[in-house]
Each structure stands twice: as C-alpha cells, then as structure tokens.
Design a protein around this motif. Structure first.
Motif, PDB file in Angstrom:
ATOM      1  N   THR A 457     -18.712 -10.941  56.770  1.00  0.00           N
ATOM      2  CA  THR A 457     -17.570 -11.563  56.108  1.00  0.00           C
ATOM      3  C   THR A 457     -17.079 -10.681  54.967  1.00  0.00           C
ATOM      4  O   THR A 457     -17.875 -10.169  54.176  1.00  0.00           O
ATOM      5  CB  THR A 457     -17.958 -12.943  55.559  1.00  0.00           C
ATOM      6  OG1 THR A 457     -18.353 -13.773  56.652  1.00  0.00           O
ATOM      7  CG2 THR A 457     -16.785 -13.587  54.835  1.00  0.00           C
ATOM      8  N   ARG A 458     -15.762 -10.491  54.909  1.00  0.00           N
ATOM      9  CA  ARG A 458     -15.163  -9.687  53.847  1.00  0.00           C
ATOM     10  C   ARG A 458     -14.286 -10.575  52.980  1.00  0.00           C
ATOM     11  O   ARG A 458     -13.655 -11.532  53.464  1.00  0.00           O
ATOM     12  CB  ARG A 458     -14.319  -8.550  54.438  1.00  0.00           C
ATOM     13  CG  ARG A 458     -15.107  -7.616  55.348  1.00  0.00           C
ATOM     14  CD  ARG A 458     -14.271  -6.435  55.797  1.00  0.00           C
ATOM     15  NE  ARG A 458     -13.954  -5.526  54.686  1.00  0.00           N
ATOM     16  CZ  ARG A 458     -13.212  -4.433  54.811  1.00  0.00           C
ATOM     17  NH1 ARG A 458     -12.689  -4.125  55.984  1.00  0.00           N
ATOM     18  NH2 ARG A 458     -12.981  -3.655  53.771  1.00  0.00           N
ATOM     19  N   ARG A 459     -14.229 -10.250  51.681  1.00  0.00           N
ATOM     20  CA  ARG A 459     -13.416 -11.019  50.734  1.00  0.00           C
ATOM     21  C   ARG A 459     -12.221 -10.183  50.304  1.00  0.00           C
ATOM     22  O   ARG A 459     -12.317  -8.966  50.125  1.00  0.00           O
ATOM     23  CB  ARG A 459     -14.237 -11.427  49.517  1.00  0.00           C
ATOM     24  CG  ARG A 459     -15.399 -12.354  49.856  1.00  0.00           C
ATOM     25  CD  ARG A 459     -16.224 -12.653  48.624  1.00  0.00           C
ATOM     26  NE  ARG A 459     -15.462 -13.403  47.636  1.00  0.00           N
ATOM     27  CZ  ARG A 459     -15.473 -13.165  46.328  1.00  0.00           C
ATOM     28  NH1 ARG A 459     -16.193 -12.166  45.856  1.00  0.00           N
ATOM     29  NH2 ARG A 459     -14.769 -13.904  45.506  1.00  0.00           N
ATOM     30  N   TRP A 460     -11.093 -10.883  50.121  1.00  0.00           N
ATOM     31  CA  TRP A 460      -9.838 -10.219  49.794  1.00  0.00           C
ATOM     32  C   TRP A 460      -9.167 -10.943  48.640  1.00  0.00           C
ATOM     33  O   TRP A 460      -9.278 -12.153  48.510  1.00  0.00           O
ATOM     34  CB  TRP A 460      -8.899 -10.237  51.009  1.00  0.00           C
ATOM     35  CG  TRP A 460      -9.513  -9.686  52.262  1.00  0.00           C
ATOM     36  CD1 TRP A 460     -10.350 -10.346  53.124  1.00  0.00           C
ATOM     37  CD2 TRP A 460      -9.379  -8.356  52.768  1.00  0.00           C
ATOM     38  NE1 TRP A 460     -10.732  -9.518  54.144  1.00  0.00           N
ATOM     39  CE2 TRP A 460     -10.148  -8.298  53.965  1.00  0.00           C
ATOM     40  CE3 TRP A 460      -8.669  -7.230  52.346  1.00  0.00           C
ATOM     41  CZ2 TRP A 460     -10.228  -7.138  54.720  1.00  0.00           C
ATOM     42  CZ3 TRP A 460      -8.757  -6.085  53.116  1.00  0.00           C
ATOM     43  CH2 TRP A 460      -9.520  -6.035  54.278  1.00  0.00           C
ATOM     44  N   VAL A 461      -8.470 -10.166  47.822  1.00  0.00           N
ATOM     45  CA  VAL A 461      -7.756 -10.719  46.680  1.00  0.00           C
ATOM     46  C   VAL A 461      -6.283 -10.382  46.814  1.00  0.00           C
ATOM     47  O   VAL A 461      -5.922  -9.299  47.286  1.00  0.00           O
ATOM     48  CB  VAL A 461      -8.333 -10.164  45.345  1.00  0.00           C
ATOM     49  CG1 VAL A 461      -8.235  -8.647  45.287  1.00  0.00           C
ATOM     50  CG2 VAL A 461      -7.650 -10.800  44.138  1.00  0.00           C
ATOM     51  N   GLU A 462      -5.436 -11.312  46.415  1.00  0.00           N
ATOM     52  CA  GLU A 462      -3.995 -11.129  46.607  1.00  0.00           C
ATOM     53  C   GLU A 462      -3.448 -10.038  45.698  1.00  0.00           C
ATOM     54  O   GLU A 462      -3.627 -10.065  44.475  1.00  0.00           O
ATOM     55  CB  GLU A 462      -3.261 -12.441  46.325  1.00  0.00           C
ATOM     56  CG  GLU A 462      -1.782 -12.393  46.672  1.00  0.00           C
ATOM     57  CD  GLU A 462      -1.060 -13.674  46.321  1.00  0.00           C
ATOM     58  OE1 GLU A 462      -0.602 -14.376  47.236  1.00  0.00           O
ATOM     59  OE2 GLU A 462      -0.958 -13.973  45.104  1.00  0.00           O
ATOM     60  N   ARG A 463      -2.780  -9.051  46.311  1.00  0.00           N
ATOM     61  CA  ARG A 463      -2.080  -8.019  45.559  1.00  0.00           C
ATOM     62  C   ARG A 463      -0.668  -8.494  45.241  1.00  0.00           C
ATOM     63  O   ARG A 463      -0.151  -8.300  44.150  1.00  0.00           O
ATOM     64  CB  ARG A 463      -2.039  -6.719  46.349  1.00  0.00           C
ATOM     65  CG  ARG A 463      -1.308  -5.588  45.666  1.00  0.00           C
ATOM     66  CD  ARG A 463      -1.197  -4.352  46.562  1.00  0.00           C
ATOM     67  NE  ARG A 463      -2.484  -3.671  46.751  1.00  0.00           N
ATOM     68  CZ  ARG A 463      -2.614  -2.550  47.459  1.00  0.00           C
ATOM     69  NH1 ARG A 463      -1.557  -2.010  48.062  1.00  0.00           N
ATOM     70  NH2 ARG A 463      -3.797  -1.977  47.570  1.00  0.00           N
ATOM     71  N   LYS A 464      -0.027  -9.100  46.224  1.00  0.00           N
ATOM     72  CA  LYS A 464       1.253  -9.786  46.098  1.00  0.00           C
ATOM     73  C   LYS A 464       1.353 -10.718  47.284  1.00  0.00           C
ATOM     74  O   LYS A 464       0.568 -10.599  48.234  1.00  0.00           O
ATOM     75  CB  LYS A 464       2.420  -8.793  46.053  1.00  0.00           C
ATOM     76  CG  LYS A 464       2.609  -7.964  47.308  1.00  0.00           C
ATOM     77  CD  LYS A 464       3.786  -7.022  47.151  1.00  0.00           C
ATOM     78  CE  LYS A 464       4.000  -6.189  48.406  1.00  0.00           C
ATOM     79  NZ  LYS A 464       5.162  -5.259  48.268  1.00  0.00           N
ATOM     80  N   PRO A 465       2.269 -11.680  47.285  1.00  0.00           N
ATOM     81  CA  PRO A 465       2.325 -12.624  48.405  1.00  0.00           C
ATOM     82  C   PRO A 465       2.375 -11.914  49.761  1.00  0.00           C
ATOM     83  O   PRO A 465       3.226 -11.064  50.009  1.00  0.00           O
ATOM     84  CB  PRO A 465       3.609 -13.413  48.137  1.00  0.00           C
ATOM     85  CG  PRO A 465       3.723 -13.403  46.648  1.00  0.00           C
ATOM     86  CD  PRO A 465       3.235 -12.043  46.230  1.00  0.00           C
ATOM     87  N   GLY A 466       1.407 -12.259  50.612  1.00  0.00           N
ATOM     88  CA  GLY A 466       1.352 -11.674  51.942  1.00  0.00           C
ATOM     89  C   GLY A 466       0.599 -10.367  52.027  1.00  0.00           C
ATOM     90  O   GLY A 466       0.411  -9.838  53.127  1.00  0.00           O
ATOM     91  N   VAL A 467       0.145  -9.838  50.888  1.00  0.00           N
ATOM     92  CA  VAL A 467      -0.585  -8.564  50.875  1.00  0.00           C
ATOM     93  C   VAL A 467      -1.889  -8.764  50.107  1.00  0.00           C
ATOM     94  O   VAL A 467      -1.874  -9.201  48.957  1.00  0.00           O
ATOM     95  CB  VAL A 467       0.245  -7.444  50.215  1.00  0.00           C
ATOM     96  CG1 VAL A 467      -0.542  -6.131  50.226  1.00  0.00           C
ATOM     97  CG2 VAL A 467       1.585  -7.268  50.923  1.00  0.00           C
ATOM     98  N   TYR A 468      -3.011  -8.440  50.753  1.00  0.00           N
ATOM     99  CA  TYR A 468      -4.324  -8.649  50.160  1.00  0.00           C
ATOM    100  C   TYR A 468      -5.115  -7.350  50.153  1.00  0.00           C
ATOM    101  O   TYR A 468      -4.994  -6.530  51.054  1.00  0.00           O
ATOM    102  CB  TYR A 468      -5.100  -9.726  50.933  1.00  0.00           C
ATOM    103  CG  TYR A 468      -4.551 -11.115  50.691  1.00  0.00           C
ATOM    104  CD1 TYR A 468      -5.187 -11.990  49.829  1.00  0.00           C
ATOM    105  CD2 TYR A 468      -3.373 -11.522  51.300  1.00  0.00           C
ATOM    106  CE1 TYR A 468      -4.670 -13.248  49.577  1.00  0.00           C
ATOM    107  CE2 TYR A 468      -2.848 -12.787  51.064  1.00  0.00           C
ATOM    108  CZ  TYR A 468      -3.500 -13.644  50.202  1.00  0.00           C
ATOM    109  OH  TYR A 468      -2.972 -14.884  49.954  1.00  0.00           O
ATOM    110  N   GLU A 469      -5.926  -7.192  49.107  1.00  0.00           N
ATOM    111  CA  GLU A 469      -6.758  -6.007  48.952  1.00  0.00           C
ATOM    112  C   GLU A 469      -8.219  -6.412  49.011  1.00  0.00           C
ATOM    113  O   GLU A 469      -8.607  -7.457  48.469  1.00  0.00           O
ATOM    114  CB  GLU A 469      -6.457  -5.331  47.623  1.00  0.00           C
ATOM    115  CG  GLU A 469      -7.248  -4.066  47.368  1.00  0.00           C
ATOM    116  CD  GLU A 469      -6.818  -3.388  46.065  1.00  0.00           C
ATOM    117  OE1 GLU A 469      -7.675  -3.246  45.170  1.00  0.00           O
ATOM    118  OE2 GLU A 469      -5.635  -3.016  45.957  1.00  0.00           O
TER     119      GLU A 469
END
Length: 648
Positions: A457-469
């Motif tokens: 499982t990988r976790r992602w944080v929002e860079r901008k709406p619709g784009v996650y890092e």
C-alpha cells in the motif's frame, strides 16, 4: 491500510478456493543512504556505491545475478556483473560475456529501425499502416474512422486490446513467419487511435513487420545489418535456440521458492520485433545507449541522424495537458522523468528476466540493468530511483500535509481503476483484472492510498486537486475527470505506457472476489448435501424423496460440480499461462466446453427452483439453500462473463 488488508485476505481465500492468481513479488522500499548531491567524476566512488547497492538488492529480492552498465560522456563508465549466471556451476555474471534475455527493452531496437525507415523515405509516421501492407496477409480493419499509423504504434496508442496469443510456442521448430502470426492473432480494436496509451506487444511486432515489408527482407536480417553490425553488438541475437558460441554464456532464469532457487528453461518467443527473443550482453546494450546519446553515432558509424534521435526522445503523446509534468510517451521510448531530470528509456519483462534502460539525454548519461529472477522487477526501479536521487537529487522538499479541503476531494476518487492494457475478448482478461487494477482508498484527513496485487500500500498527498504526490517521494498520480467532475481515469507518473480506467462497482475486485469465494463455498455445501442426503435419510429414517426431488437435487449438484471444475481449470490455466498460450492443454479445451454446459445447467436450476417452491420440496431451510445456491451460480456466471471466462 484497511483496503489492502481486506484485499490480501480475500486473495488468500481465493487461492484456496481455486479462483485466484499467481503471487507476485511485493515491491519493497529501497534502502538508500541520504547523501549530498555528487557526480560521476569519481568512478571508484561510484563503483563502491553500486557494489553496495547491488549486493543489497540481490539479497533482498532473491536474485542470483545481474549486470549493470553505466555510460557517461561518450564512454562506458562501468560495466560489471554481480552474482551468478548459473548457480549450479557457480558461473558468475560477466557484463561483457553473459547473455541475458531482456524482454521488451529490446523494443527500442525496433523503434530505432522504424526511424531509420523514416529517414530513408520508406516510412511515414502519420500514414495509415494499411498502406504498407498491400502485399501482406496482415491488415487492420476499419473499426474506427481514424486509421492506425506508425505514430500510434510507437506511442502505444493504437487502441488494440491486449493479447498473448501467438507470442510463445513449445519449441523452436514451431515458430512460424511473423506475417502468419500477426494475421492469425490480430487483436480487436477496442478504442479509437490516439485517445489513450495502452501498451501493446502486437503493435510493436506490427511495426517491425511493416518495416520488413518495405525493405523486402526479414526484420531480423534488417536489424542485424543496420543496427547490430555497425554498433558492434556481436553478442546480440534473436536466434532460438541460442547459437552454439553463445549458449555456454547464457544466463539461467530462476524463481525463488521456499528458500531455494529453481532454474527454468528459456521460453520460445515468436515475434522478434516485440523483444521477447532478444538476447544480449550488458556491454552490447552500452553501445546502443552510447549511439542514442551521441546523436546517432558510435565510433565512425552512424545509425541515425541527430534530428531523428532528438525526435525519438521528445514527447509524442501527452496524457494530461493540464499536468504537463506527468510522464507520457516519446517515440518508442517511455518517459521516466524524476527529480526534474529528463529521462527516457524502456523496461522489459519475461517470466524470469527483468531489465531496464534509462537515458539522461541532457546529462549524456545512460543506465542499463538486467536481473535473472522475478525480484528484479521492483529492484530495477529502486536502482533507477537510488541512482537519480544520489546523483541528481530533487531540489524542492517533498509534500507532507494535504491542502485544505483535500479530504472531501479524496473521498470522491475512491474505487478501482483498471489498466486499458487488458484483453476484451478472451479468458486472458483474468490476468489483467487481477494484476493490473489499482484500488484507491482515502484515509486520515485527505491522504490517498493505492494498492495492487503484488505491491504494498502506498500513501499519497494532494499536490493540487486531481494531482497527488507519493508521501516522501517524487512519484505522482493524476486523475482525469468528465464533464460532471467525476474521476474517470488514473495515470501513474512513473508508468508512462498505461492508462487506468475507473470501473463500476460491480466490476471491482472486492465484488469479484466476494462472489467467487462465496460461490465456491456455496457449491461445496451443495455437494456435501448431495452426497450426504442418502445417509441422512437412512439415519433419520426419512421418507425417500420423489423422483422430481432427486432430479432437482441432482441437477444442482451437477451444476455445482461443473462450476468448481471450470474454476479449477481456468485457475490452473492462469498458473501455467505461458504453456497454455504456447499450446492449449486438453483440460483448457475441455473447460471451454464445460463452461457452457454449466451455464445451461444453471438455467435449468433456475427453472427447478420454481418447482422446489411451488411443490414444497423438503423443508424451508433446504428450499432457501437451493435457491441461494442457484443464485450464486448465476452470480458466478455473471462474474465469469465479466472476466471473459464465459464469453457470450
């Protein structure tokens, strides 16, 4: 984490219940030392770092051997083997001697050859490929108004479904001409060309055939004369079996099972342009990299004009105009940009060999690595990441906290997203559905999670709406939305040649696994009742059932047995996929018949259910069980239809 734990548990149940897929090595997080930016000017320092990194990789990923080649500023900086090419004889890997299968990384040779055809005026990237096939048995149907071009083939955007048919055989003597295979096993066109990227082996093989048709020669003869000879790639071949002079240097492919390595014979591939039969040494691939980094020249030989090399390395397909930093497709090359560095290359997979080639054109640097076990799949990307992070580190700090309102936006993105690189018409669809589906979840105030069979499982944080890092990383996820603002597609930044499409709830892995697992349990319970009923009647001195009762019970018992057999057959076919593609077994052929017999029987059970309730067979509990088992048979048939195990 909740989604991942449920997913893993269900997969294990399904393996026991005959309806799961082969396990895939889980990707591990690489152990990379945090260092300041450095460069490649100190070869000794670089070799020490690489030695340490490769030793760690081979141990963690259970890989017997690997070869690494790095080129820099027009020369081979390092070419080195690690571990063993043959464990039994303790033969070590030697970068300039050991011959590896590198899979689809060899496609770069095909696209280089196509670009030579463009230079010669024999080919045009924007012309209908059918124009080049007038004298060939191969043709592309006019399924859509837009024709398929070499541009579409080189960017994997032609719109073909995925298929393995015709790609492997049992023995070299069964290899047929490429033209025959392409004509007989043409995949369906399932979307207009130029719309989405969906990786296609067939598309690359077709491009190689177009090239051969225009030069009135075989593809192998063409690349031998126009690429391998001028680049002095003397140990590179498509021959199967390997020539006598190369066989003693062949790397053995292994799998790691229960603490031991198991050796496997090489597969026999049938479509040379797609790269399966491509075998080479690390140093030969180093020369290929040098030619691409030196504007098409190697020594005094030129294989491409500088403009053509530049054209191959530039972006040809953009997956998201709103997110230009999302990696797309160059021509034949896959964009792998990381840390703000321009990176193009390719990777290759056969069941036992995993390879990767990455060029840093602006740095005049190239990296090639190949491993002889499945653990090389995650290891190759770890090496690329470690190399890039060490020598060309990221200049900005990774994101840590989601932005305001991210939680609400993230919840709307949850669901399953399936790769478009999937069969739409054959039972091989099982492979794509189970291994090429990302489950997206939402946790903890706006963080996103993704999981896939074989990956943690990988976790992602929002860079901008619709784009996650990626949390703590450089990888990005990008979502595409429809006119109503609903997420419809998912793109992974590091994986250029793929598009993931959101699937409806009833095609999710959770529903699939739940239906099949429950169905297996239900069918087993029917068989237990079926077999135990006579004994129960004798012990309890029950009245013998009527003829209609016996027929109804027997019908559902046969149906349950048939579905269990069908599931078993297709599970075993999936576990032995390469063998079944090469030569379908009698069991698989029988399964293709039995699936329809089971379907007809299921329809009969539906009718019988009406009689069971109308005439009051047995007690209420048994009638409910009968109806429930029949319903499960219908649901299993529905899911098998969605998997194309039961095409209608």
């Amino acid at each position: 984490m909740k989604h991942r734990s449920i997913h893993t548990a269900v997969v294990l149940v399904l393996v026991t219940a005959l309806v799961s897929t082969p396990a895939i090595a889980t990707a591990a997080t690489p152990t990379v030392r945090s260092v300041d930016s450095t460069d490649l000017s100190d070869p000794d320092e670089f070799e020490r770092w690489l030695d340490e990194t490769m030793a760690d990789q081979l141990e963690r990923h259970h890989v017997p051997g690997a070869a690494v080649v790095v080129v820099d500023d027009g020369d081979i900086l390092l070419a080195k083997g690690y571990g063993y090419a043959d464990l039994e004889s303790q033969r070590p890997v030697v970068a300039n001697e050991t011959v590896f299968s590198i899979g689809s990384t060899g496609k770069l040779v095909t696209w280089t050859a196509v670009m030579q055809g463009v230079e010669d005026g024999r080919l045009e990237l924007d012309r209908d490929v059918n124009d080049y096939l007038s004298d060939s048995a191969v043709s592309i149907p006019a399924t859509y108004p837009e024709p398929i071009t070499l541009e579409h083939l080189g960017t994997h955007s032609a719109g073909f479904e995925d298929t393995l048919d015709g790609m492997v055989v049992d023995e070299p003597g069964k290899i047929r001409p490429t033209e025959e295979i392409l004509a007989e096993h043409r995949p369906a066109r399932v979307r207009p060309p130029g719309e989405f990227v969906a990786y296609s082996n067939y598309g690359t093989a077709l491009a190689g055939h177009v090239l051969a048709e225009q030069y009135d020669t075989s593809f192998i003869e063409y690349v031998d004369g126009r690429i391998f000879t001028p680049l002095e790639m003397d140990d590179t071949t498509y021959a199967q079996p390997l020539p006598t002079r190369l066989e003693p240097r062949r790397a053995i492919g292994y799998t790691y099972q229960n603490g031991d390595y198991r050796a496997h014979p090489p597969l026999i591939w049938t479509l040379p342009p797609e790269g399966g039969s491509f075998r080479t040494t690390g140093t030969d691939m180093g020369r290929f990299m040098l030619a691409h980094l030196n504007e098409g020249t190697y020594g005094s030989e030129r294989i491409l004009e500088a403009e053509s090399v530049e054209d191959m390395h530039r972006r040809h397909f953009t997956k998201s105009r709103d997110v230009p930093e999302l990696n797309g497709m160059a021509y034949g090359f896959i964009e792998m940009d990381r840390n703000g560095e321009r990176i193009v290359g390719h990777w290759g997979d056969t069941p036992r060999f995993k390879s990767l080639l990455a060029l840093f054109p602006e740095r005049d640097v190239g990296l090639f690595v190949v491993y002889n076990a499945p653990g090389g799949a995650p290891a190759r990307f770890e090496l690329l990441e470690a190399f890039t992070d060490r020598y060309y580190p990221r200049s900005d700090a990774p994101l840590v906290d989601p932005s305001s309102g991210a939680a609400d936006r993230t919840e709307a993105l949850t669901g399953d997203y399936r790769s478009l690189t999937i069969s739409e018409s054959s039972w091989q669809r099982i492979l794509g559905v189970t291994t090429r589906t990302y489950t997206v979840g939402a946790i903890n105030d706006g963080y996103l999670t993704t999981s896939r069979l074989g990956e943690g499982t990988r976790r992602w944080v929002e860079r901008k709406p619709g784009v996650y890092e990626a949390v703590g990383g450089d990888e990005i996820l990008v979502f595409r939305f429809d006119e109503d603002g609903r997420a419809t597609h998912l793109f992974q930044g590091a994986f250029g040649p793929a598009t993931y499409e959101r699937v409806p709830w009833y095609e999710s892995l959770t529903v699939l696994q739940s239906v099949l697992a429950t169905g297996v349990i239900g069918f087993v319970s029917v068989l237990l009742l079926w077999l135990g009923a006579p004994l129960w009647q004798r012990v309890r001195d029950r009245t013998a059932p009527t003829r209609r009762e016996r027929l109804a019970r027997g019908l559902l018992g046969v149906v349950s047995l048939l579905w269990l057999v069908v599931l078993m057959i297709f599970l075993l076919a999936l576990l032995n996929l390469n063998a079944e593609v090469a030569s379908p077994s009698l069991a698989l052929q029988a399964g293709k018949i039995l699936r329809y017999v089971a379907l007809v029987g299921t329809a009969g059970s539906v009718v019988a259910t009406g009689f069971v309730w109308r005439d009051g067979y047995w007690n209420t509990g048994l009638r409910v069980h009968y109806m429930g088992a029949t319903l499960l048979a219908l649901l299993v048939a529905w899911q098998l239809y969605l998997l194309r195990v039961l095409p209608l």
